[in-house]
Design a protein around this motif. Structure first.
Motif, PDB file in Angstrom:
ATOM      1  N   UNK A  67      40.911  40.115  52.536  1.00  0.00           N
ATOM      2  CA  UNK A  67      41.031  39.151  51.440  1.00  0.00           C
ATOM      3  C   UNK A  67      40.406  37.798  51.769  1.00  0.00           C
ATOM      4  N   UNK A  68      39.775  37.679  52.936  1.00  0.00           N
ATOM      5  CA  UNK A  68      39.069  36.437  53.266  1.00  0.00           C
ATOM      6  C   UNK A  68      37.838  36.300  52.375  1.00  0.00           C
ATOM      7  N   UNK A  69      37.586  35.100  51.869  1.00  0.00           N
ATOM      8  CA  UNK A  69      36.466  34.891  50.956  1.00  0.00           C
ATOM      9  C   UNK A  69      35.118  34.868  51.677  1.00  0.00           C
ATOM     10  N   UNK A  70      35.095  34.426  52.924  1.00  0.00           N
ATOM     11  CA  UNK A  70      33.845  34.331  53.682  1.00  0.00           C
ATOM     12  C   UNK A  70      33.670  35.554  54.578  1.00  0.00           C
ATOM     13  N   UNK A  71      32.462  36.118  54.578  1.00  0.00           N
ATOM     14  CA  UNK A  71      32.199  37.301  55.380  1.00  0.00           C
ATOM     15  C   UNK A  71      32.475  37.063  56.864  1.00  0.00           C
ATOM     16  N   UNK A  72      32.108  35.894  57.346  1.00  0.00           N
ATOM     17  CA  UNK A  72      32.281  35.600  58.775  1.00  0.00           C
ATOM     18  C   UNK A  72      33.736  35.681  59.197  1.00  0.00           C
ATOM     19  N   UNK A  73      34.642  35.441  58.274  1.00  0.00           N
ATOM     20  CA  UNK A  73      36.069  35.459  58.590  1.00  0.00           C
ATOM     21  C   UNK A  73      36.672  36.857  58.420  1.00  0.00           C
ATOM     22  N   UNK A  74      35.832  37.820  57.996  1.00  0.00           N
ATOM     23  CA  UNK A  74      36.301  39.197  57.867  1.00  0.00           C
ATOM     24  C   UNK A  74      35.892  40.042  59.072  1.00  0.00           C
ATOM     25  N   UNK A  75      35.489  39.378  60.146  1.00  0.00           N
ATOM     26  CA  UNK A  75      35.065  40.058  61.370  1.00  0.00           C
ATOM     27  C   UNK A  75      36.089  39.808  62.466  1.00  0.00           C
ATOM     28  N   UNK A  76      36.425  40.847  63.230  1.00  0.00           N
ATOM     29  CA  UNK A  76      37.389  40.683  64.312  1.00  0.00           C
ATOM     30  C   UNK A  76      37.010  41.581  65.487  1.00  0.00           C
ATOM     31  N   UNK A  77      37.141  41.054  66.697  1.00  0.00           N
ATOM     32  CA  UNK A  77      36.866  41.852  67.887  1.00  0.00           C
ATOM     33  C   UNK A  77      38.088  42.692  68.239  1.00  0.00           C
ATOM     34  N   UNK A  78      37.864  43.687  69.056  1.00  0.00           N
ATOM     35  CA  UNK A  78      38.984  44.519  69.483  1.00  0.00           C
ATOM     36  C   UNK A  78      40.018  43.674  70.228  1.00  0.00           C
ATOM     37  N   UNK A  79      39.547  42.803  71.088  1.00  0.00           N
ATOM     38  CA  UNK A  79      40.438  41.960  71.880  1.00  0.00           C
ATOM     39  C   UNK A  79      41.299  41.074  70.993  1.00  0.00           C
ATOM     40  N   UNK A  80      40.672  40.448  70.002  1.00  0.00           N
ATOM     41  CA  UNK A  80      41.410  39.560  69.101  1.00  0.00           C
ATOM     42  C   UNK A  80      42.388  40.343  68.234  1.00  0.00           C
ATOM     43  N   UNK A  81      41.995  41.523  67.820  1.00  0.00           N
ATOM     44  CA  UNK A  81      42.863  42.354  66.985  1.00  0.00           C
ATOM     45  C   UNK A  81      44.121  42.754  67.742  1.00  0.00           C
ATOM     46  N   UNK A  82      43.958  43.244  68.957  1.00  0.00           N
ATOM     47  CA  UNK A  82      45.108  43.656  69.764  1.00  0.00           C
ATOM     48  C   UNK A  82      46.041  42.472  70.000  1.00  0.00           C
ATOM     49  N   UNK A  83      45.465  41.302  70.234  1.00  0.00           N
ATOM     50  CA  UNK A  83      46.285  40.106  70.458  1.00  0.00           C
ATOM     51  C   UNK A  83      47.073  39.734  69.207  1.00  0.00           C
ATOM     52  N   UNK A  84      46.455  39.849  68.030  1.00  0.00           N
ATOM     53  CA  UNK A  84      47.124  39.468  66.784  1.00  0.00           C
ATOM     54  C   UNK A  84      48.243  40.420  66.395  1.00  0.00           C
ATOM     55  N   UNK A  85      48.103  41.689  66.748  1.00  0.00           N
ATOM     56  CA  UNK A  85      49.154  42.645  66.360  1.00  0.00           C
ATOM     57  C   UNK A  85      50.222  42.787  67.433  1.00  0.00           C
ATOM     58  N   UNK A  86      49.980  42.211  68.611  1.00  0.00           N
ATOM     59  CA  UNK A  86      50.958  42.299  69.700  1.00  0.00           C
ATOM     60  C   UNK A  86      51.938  41.153  69.576  1.00  0.00           C
ATOM     61  N   UNK A  87      52.965  41.338  68.770  1.00  0.00           N
ATOM     62  CA  UNK A  87      53.965  40.296  68.562  1.00  0.00           C
ATOM     63  C   UNK A  87      55.348  40.812  68.907  1.00  0.00           C
ATOM     64  N   UNK A  88      56.079  40.056  69.675  1.00  0.00           N
ATOM     65  CA  UNK A  88      57.426  40.475  70.070  1.00  0.00           C
ATOM     66  C   UNK A  88      58.442  40.219  68.969  1.00  0.00           C
ATOM     67  N   UNK A  89      58.037  39.505  67.911  1.00  0.00           N
ATOM     68  CA  UNK A  89      59.001  39.197  66.838  1.00  0.00           C
ATOM     69  C   UNK A  89      58.954  40.223  65.709  1.00  0.00           C
ATOM     70  N   UNK A  90      57.937  41.066  65.693  1.00  0.00           N
ATOM     71  CA  UNK A  90      57.880  42.194  64.752  1.00  0.00           C
ATOM     72  C   UNK A  90      58.055  41.771  63.291  1.00  0.00           C
ATOM     73  N   UNK A  91      57.103  41.067  62.791  1.00  0.00           N
ATOM     74  CA  UNK A  91      57.161  40.640  61.392  1.00  0.00           C
ATOM     75  C   UNK A  91      56.824  41.803  60.473  1.00  0.00           C
ATOM     76  N   UNK A  92      57.759  42.181  59.639  1.00  0.00           N
ATOM     77  CA  UNK A  92      57.529  43.292  58.727  1.00  0.00           C
ATOM     78  C   UNK A  92      56.846  42.783  57.461  1.00  0.00           C
TER      79      UNK A  92
END
Length: 403
Positions: A196-221
């Motif tokens: 849902x990002x409007x800019x293409x550049x913001x719709x890109x993510x590396x594997x490293x950044x993705x794993x970091x963003x989903x690795x949360x100990x608070x588990x937001x549903x």
């Protein structure tokens, strides 16, 4: 017909989102990346090549060349424009799941098959040859076919989902339950945000950044995850994983943060919930070596209503403390956290978030926070030693189904 169509559309979105998650996890380099909704549904960028992937999911439909024709036409247009502009070549991948009919497509095929089945259309007696319109030579079509891969036997929805859970369980060295309820949910949220990002550049993510963003100990549903799984199953699994210990509840400092919705607020419902928490998470008998009782913070309740609620709890002989020992007194963290005994307290009620944070940060023993929120949870308390688990529950009245 409309309802079935809507379900199929939603399933298609989830299938594409799941394919995005799986594509990222399949990357071998930390800095390899995936772009969501740029050239195609998914663009995979490694150190050596870029692959534009389009996904099709027709679980109840038969395969026909016409279904994938628009996607191939779009890929050819992009290929030709890249040649004209002098851009580096990229790979094109079309992945689809169909109920039947896959045998109609024999792979690999030549440019004659490409022209007649995917690049030529007839309308009102007029034949349109897209490759001629675009000025694509036979040699260029040969080059395009070398870059194009088609898979009309892609995994079923459930099979792809199981592959994701297996990958997440391996990535985070956790159980399938934790992989699904925590990390998959978080991954789904990240993919939705990227899409849902409007800019293409913001719709890109590396594997490293993705794993970091989903690795949360608070588990937001997330609401999408709840809708996908089903509310009843969501509550049942949370109960089994977090709140099924029964008589074996451990003697830790345990805080329940409950967000109350203004329009649906009911004092009687909140009282019942507080009594349930007190009953299930207190151990105050003479047989208990370390008596204990839970803390509760109610978010979204006015001061006057909180006073009225406390008065009724008092009238109903609920033994609670709130950290205020006499009229006009200042809050005392030592008072609300006083040692429990047969005489109580059976419940400890904070009046605001500041009091809860002050008290829990002063402890040096095990601390657990269970937060039930509808839209936005409170900020972390700032101590990584506190196990702060958040659950998205649209209706606070449903918390009883979980705890």
């Amino acid at each position: 017909m409309t309802d079935r169509s809507a379900v199929s559309t939603i399933t298609g979105y989830f299938y594409q989102f799941d394919r995005s998650i799986l594509s990222i996890l399949a990357l071998t380099g930390d800095n390899d990346s995936v772009a969501i909704e740029c050239i195609e549904d998914i663009d995979v960028q490694t150190a050596t090549e870029t692959t534009a992937v389009q996904c099709k999911y027709y679980e109840k439909s038969e395969y026909n060349h016409s279904v994938i024709k628009p996607a191939i036409l779009f890929m050819l247009e992009h290929y030709k424009s890249g040649l004209t502009a002098g851009r580096p070549e990229i790979q094109y991948q079309l992945s689809g799941h169909f109920a039947s009919g896959q045998n109609k497509l024999a792979l690999p095929f030549d440019i004659g098959f490409l022209k007649s089945n995917f690049l030529t259309t007839t309308s009102k007696g007029k034949t349109i040859r897209k490759h001629e319109e675009l000025g694509v030579s036979d040699a260029e079509l040969e080059g395009f076919l070398k870059l194009l891969s088609i898979d009309v036997n892609a995994a079923k929805f459930d099979d792809q989902f199981r592959s994701i859970i297996e990958s997440l369980a391996e990535e985070f060295e956790c159980s399938p339950f934790v992989a699904e309820f925590f990390y998959y949910n978080s991954a789904l949220r990240v993919i939705k945000e990227l899409a849902t990002e409007s800019e293409e550049a913001r719709r890109v993510i590396t594997r490293k950044a993705f794993v970091k963003r989903i690795d949360t100990s608070s588990y937001l549903f997330d609401e999408w995850f709840i809708a996908k799984l089903g509310m009843d199953k969501y509550y049942l699994e949370l109960r089994k994983e977090f709140f099924a210990s029964g008589v074996n509840v451990s003697p830790v400092e345990r805080l329940f943060i409950i967000h109350l919705a203004g329009r649906s607020y009911s004092r009687s419902t909140v009282k019942m919930l507080l009594k349930t928490i007190s009953r299930k998470y207190s151990k105050l008998s003479k047989r208990d070596a370390k008596p204990f009782s839970p803390y509760v913070l109610l978010v979204g309740i006015g001061e006057s209503e909180l006073v009225g609620l406390k008065q009724e709890l008092h009238n109903e002989d609920v033994r609670f403390v709130d950290g205020y020992d006499f009229k006009g007194a200042q809050f005392d963290a030592g008072s609300i956290s006083r040692r429990a005994s047969v005489a109580g307290p059976a419940l400890r009620l904070f009046c605001n978030l500041t009091e809860a944070r002050q008290t829990f940060l002063s402890f040096r023993r095990s601390r657990e926070i269970y937060e039930f929120y509808s839209s936005e949870p409170v900020e972390d308390f700032g101590d990584v030693a506190i196990n702060h688990t958040r659950f998205q529950v649209p209706k606070y009245e449903d918390i009883n189904k979980i705890i």
